[in-house]
Design a protein around this motif. Structure first.
Motif, short mmCIF file in Angstrom:
data_model
loop_
_atom_site.label_atom_id
_atom_site.label_comp_id
_atom_site.label_asym_id
_atom_site.label_seq_id
_atom_site.Cartn_x
_atom_site.Cartn_y
_atom_site.Cartn_z
N PRO A 6 17.47 15.39 114.88
CA PRO A 6 18.93 15.42 114.88
C PRO A 6 19.47 14.01 114.97
N ARG A 7 20.56 13.76 114.23
CA ARG A 7 21.20 12.46 114.26
C ARG A 7 22.40 12.50 115.20
N SER A 8 22.66 11.39 115.79
CA SER A 8 23.82 11.29 116.66
C SER A 8 25.03 10.97 115.80
N PRO A 9 26.13 11.75 115.92
CA PRO A 9 27.29 11.54 115.08
C PRO A 9 28.14 10.36 115.51
N GLN A 17 33.41 11.72 123.38
CA GLN A 17 34.61 12.53 123.27
C GLN A 17 35.53 12.05 122.16
N ASP A 18 35.34 10.82 121.67
CA ASP A 18 36.18 10.28 120.60
C ASP A 18 35.71 10.72 119.21
N THR A 19 34.54 11.38 119.10
CA THR A 19 34.01 11.82 117.82
C THR A 19 34.87 12.98 117.31
N LEU A 24 31.61 15.74 113.40
CA LEU A 24 30.61 16.65 113.99
C LEU A 24 30.21 17.74 112.99
N LEU A 25 31.20 18.31 112.32
CA LEU A 25 30.92 19.36 111.34
C LEU A 25 30.08 18.82 110.19
#
Length: 140
Positions: A6-9, A17-19, A24-25
């Motif tokens: 999994p990659r970090s978005p 929380q700013d993502t 994310l989708l």
């Protein structure tokens, strides 16, 4: 094949929380696509491996069939020559051929009787007819 990771978005140093939901989708969609591709590749590899094993087994069945045919042929000749010690060779060959004709007729009748008991896949046919009907008139 690469393994799933999994990659970090988020960017380094960015608050989780700013993502945005869109990022994310997009990340989840990308990861699901990658996982799906890897699963498809794994399935293809497994199918190829099993097909190879099945091909080798089929070749062995073919060899066994040929060996069985040769045994039947040689036993037929042995019976014919054994009978030739008691009678003319022509009559011995005719008797052995008649025995094979009876065996063939019995096998044919039994196969025909069994074939008559084979039925069509009615449930599948009904489902396909329903699917075709729905495809012609999807709103009902």
């Amino acid at each position: 094949m690469s393994s799933f990771s999994p990659r970090s978005p988020q960017q380094p140093g960015q608050d989780p929380q700013d993502t945005s939901v869109g990022v994310l989708l997009a990340t989840v969609t990308s990861d699901v696509q990658q996982l799906f591709r890897q699963e498809v590749e794994l399935a293809k590899a497994e199918v190829r491996q099993e097909a190879t094993k099945a091909g080798k087994a089929a070749g062995m069945y073919g060899g066994a069939g040929l060996a069985g045919y040769m045994v039947a042929l040689l036993l037929t000749l042995a019976a014919m020559f054994a009978l030739a010690n008691v009678m003319d060779l022509g009559w011995a060959a005719l008797i052995v051929a008649a025995i094979w004709a009876v065996i063939g007729a019995v096998l044919y009748r039994r196969g025909r009787d069994r074939m008559r008991t084979v039925s069509k896949p009615e449930q599948t046919i009904d489902t396909l007819k329903e699917d075709a009907q729905w495809a012609r008139h999807p709103i009902r």
